[in-house]
Design a protein around this motif. Sequence first.
Motif, short mmCIF file in Angstrom:
data_model
loop_
_atom_site.label_atom_id
_atom_site.label_comp_id
_atom_site.label_asym_id
_atom_site.label_seq_id
_atom_site.Cartn_x
_atom_site.Cartn_y
_atom_site.Cartn_z
N PRO A 35 0.83 -1.21 0.00
CA PRO A 35 0.00 0.00 0.00
C PRO A 35 0.86 1.26 0.00
CG PRO A 35 0.07 -0.97 2.18
CD PRO A 35 0.78 -1.93 1.28
N GLY A 36 0.21 2.40 -0.08
CA GLY A 36 0.92 3.67 -0.08
C GLY A 36 0.38 4.64 -1.11
N TYR A 37 -0.10 4.10 -2.25
CA TYR A 37 -0.62 4.95 -3.31
C TYR A 37 -2.15 5.00 -3.26
CZ TYR A 37 3.95 5.33 -5.51
OH TYR A 37 5.27 5.61 -5.76
N THR A 38 -2.68 6.19 -3.46
CA THR A 38 -4.12 6.40 -3.55
C THR A 38 -4.43 6.99 -4.91
OG1 THR A 38 -4.26 6.81 -1.17
CG2 THR A 38 -6.11 7.54 -2.53
N CYS A 39 -5.33 6.36 -5.65
CA CYS A 39 -5.65 6.78 -7.02
C CYS A 39 -6.99 7.52 -7.04
CB CYS A 39 -5.70 5.59 -7.95
SG CYS A 39 -4.13 4.68 -8.05
N GLY A 40 -7.03 8.56 -7.87
CA GLY A 40 -8.26 9.33 -8.01
C GLY A 40 -9.19 8.73 -9.04
N TYR A 41 -10.20 9.51 -9.42
CA TYR A 41 -11.17 9.05 -10.42
C TYR A 41 -10.58 9.23 -11.83
CZ TYR A 41 -14.48 9.31 -6.54
OH TYR A 41 -15.11 9.12 -5.34
N PRO A 42 -10.94 8.35 -12.77
CA PRO A 42 -10.48 8.56 -14.15
C PRO A 42 -11.10 9.81 -14.76
CG PRO A 42 -12.03 6.72 -14.01
CD PRO A 42 -11.73 7.12 -12.62
N LYS A 43 -10.30 10.54 -15.52
CA LYS A 43 -10.77 11.78 -16.15
C LYS A 43 -10.50 11.73 -17.65
CE LYS A 43 -9.91 14.64 -12.06
NZ LYS A 43 -9.17 15.83 -11.53
N LEU A 44 -11.53 12.04 -18.41
CA LEU A 44 -11.37 12.11 -19.86
C LEU A 44 -10.48 13.29 -20.21
CD1 LEU A 44 -15.00 11.33 -21.08
CD2 LEU A 44 -12.98 9.90 -21.41
N VAL A 45 -9.51 13.06 -21.09
CA VAL A 45 -8.60 14.11 -21.52
C VAL A 45 -8.53 14.10 -23.05
CG1 VAL A 45 -7.22 14.04 -19.42
CG2 VAL A 45 -6.62 12.55 -21.33
N ARG A 46 -7.79 15.05 -23.61
CA ARG A 46 -7.63 15.11 -25.05
C ARG A 46 -6.96 13.83 -25.55
NH1 ARG A 46 -4.89 20.40 -27.41
NH2 ARG A 46 -6.84 21.20 -26.52
N PRO A 47 -7.46 13.22 -26.61
CA PRO A 47 -6.87 11.97 -27.12
C PRO A 47 -5.37 12.12 -27.42
CG PRO A 47 -8.98 12.36 -28.17
CD PRO A 47 -8.66 13.59 -27.38
N THR A 48 -4.61 11.09 -27.08
CA THR A 48 -3.17 11.09 -27.29
C THR A 48 -2.83 10.99 -28.77
OG1 THR A 48 -2.92 9.98 -25.15
CG2 THR A 48 -1.03 9.91 -26.64
N ARG A 49 -1.79 11.71 -29.18
CA ARG A 49 -1.27 11.62 -30.55
C ARG A 49 -0.04 10.74 -30.55
NH1 ARG A 49 0.91 15.59 -32.74
NH2 ARG A 49 0.21 15.40 -34.90
N PHE A 50 0.03 9.81 -31.49
CA PHE A 50 1.16 8.91 -31.63
C PHE A 50 1.91 9.26 -32.91
CE2 PHE A 50 -2.24 6.63 -29.42
CZ PHE A 50 -1.60 6.23 -28.26
N VAL A 51 3.17 9.65 -32.79
CA VAL A 51 3.99 10.04 -33.94
C VAL A 51 4.75 8.81 -34.43
CG1 VAL A 51 5.81 11.57 -34.78
CG2 VAL A 51 4.19 12.37 -33.04
N MET A 52 4.69 8.56 -35.73
CA MET A 52 5.38 7.43 -36.31
C MET A 52 6.91 7.60 -36.21
SD MET A 52 3.01 5.35 -37.39
CE MET A 52 2.13 5.81 -35.89
N PRO A 53 7.66 6.51 -36.24
CA PRO A 53 9.13 6.60 -36.11
C PRO A 53 9.78 7.51 -37.15
CG PRO A 53 8.42 4.32 -35.84
CD PRO A 53 7.22 5.10 -36.27
N ASP A 54 9.19 7.62 -38.36
CA ASP A 54 9.81 8.47 -39.38
C ASP A 54 9.40 9.94 -39.24
OD1 ASP A 54 7.19 8.39 -40.11
OD2 ASP A 54 7.51 7.51 -42.09
#
Length: 458
Positions: A188-207
């Motif tokens: 134990p030790g960590y306390t987690c909050g409620y999930p929050k919707l955020v702006r969708p993550t962008r994934f940049v291709m290796p090139d």
Amino acid sequence: MNLQRAERSSRMGSLLSVASAILSLFLLSCFGISSTEAYDPLDPIGNITIKWDIVSWTSDGYVAVVSIHNFQQYRHIQAPGWQLGWTWAKKEVIWSMSGGQTMEQGDCSRFQGSIPHCCKRDPTVVDLLPGTPYNQQTANCCRGGVLSSWVQDPLNAVSTFQITVGLAGTTNKTVRLPKNFTLKAPGPGYTCGYPKLVRPTRFVMPDNRRATQAMMTWNVTCTYSQFLARKMPTCCVSLSSFYNDTVVNCPPCTCGCRNNATDSGSCIQSDSLHLASAVSHPSKSVNTPLLQCTSHMCPVRIHWHVKLNYKEYWRVKITITNFNYRMNFTQWNLVVQHPNFDNLTQIFSFNYKPLTPYAGLNDTAMLWGVRYYNDLLMEAGPSGNVQSELLFQKDKSRFTFEKGWAFPRRIYFNGDDCVMPPPDAYPWLPNSGQRSVISTLYSVTMILASGSLLWAYQ
């Protein structure tokens, strides 16, 4: 006399612990943080963030990439690693996983043909171990749940796994966010909050020529509290100096007492004939501590020695000692608070980074071992210590050896606050002691002289 001083020091240490707890509760109330969350004045924005990215839809659910980011500057997660849990909002199941696995499959008897990876309503996921076959891996996985701190190794401060969820929503409007997130590291030790919707993550291709975007993203923030993690402290500080023969040890029973029938009271003498058999006892887990018997019973002790005084500089030696025979510390770190760190000139055999949580205040330093040299603090024994020396330049406007100024204000080991000796026990300058004796002799002399005069008058 020594016994009375030890008892007085122990009482003072207990009072300081109570005062520290009251101060922490006061800070929590002032900042509007609930008692289950945490506020660390040396890392006020440190946290672990869980990011859940839905990257594609399936016929009955979605595929998601779940990332665990350790944004804590000096607190890391060591073996046996993290455990992430949550509760599904509906009757979702996990069809498959890569880069991680659930600890239990649960009851999947209602399924025929393809059997899900996990049917539990409240699954718990762990990282895979090093050496996992490549077809079961994802990026940033398979380190046994170990997460480095953000300052020491930011590349290894993130862990990722991929999950295919079934019997779930198949659009942004029908997906239900999981709830009741828990993070164990591994306890134990960590306390987690409620999930929050955020702006969708962008994934940049290796090139770097194309970027894709998650269908949906939510974050969960988890904070650490030492009060929730452990009932007793895990480290203590001892002090000494070149100008005083007194060595101020850790207060007695700082982390437990030897006659206490608890895990913290389990110890063995360093010269015991049964030491080897006790360390390798088959019925004891590697995670069950076996401490060397000491008066303080702490697994780790940090010793601060004011070593030398020069005209323009002064030197300190720091020694970290491990008293646990069953555990070594990989990627250990130390956080020290002292007003002279803004004039640190040189440090030997440790890495150093200033921590400046507040603008204009540079009094806190993070220290850790050099890779492949002393970044591993071995288990208790002849090799169970690491040490370094620090050279400070004197600031003539405030430098002094009086009143314990040369000793640290606070020390953390691996993110846990270490217990300091009571201030009245600090090594004092001989001059101050001589002044005290002279003052006492002067007072006694004046009293005797007054008494003689009064007797003569009578």
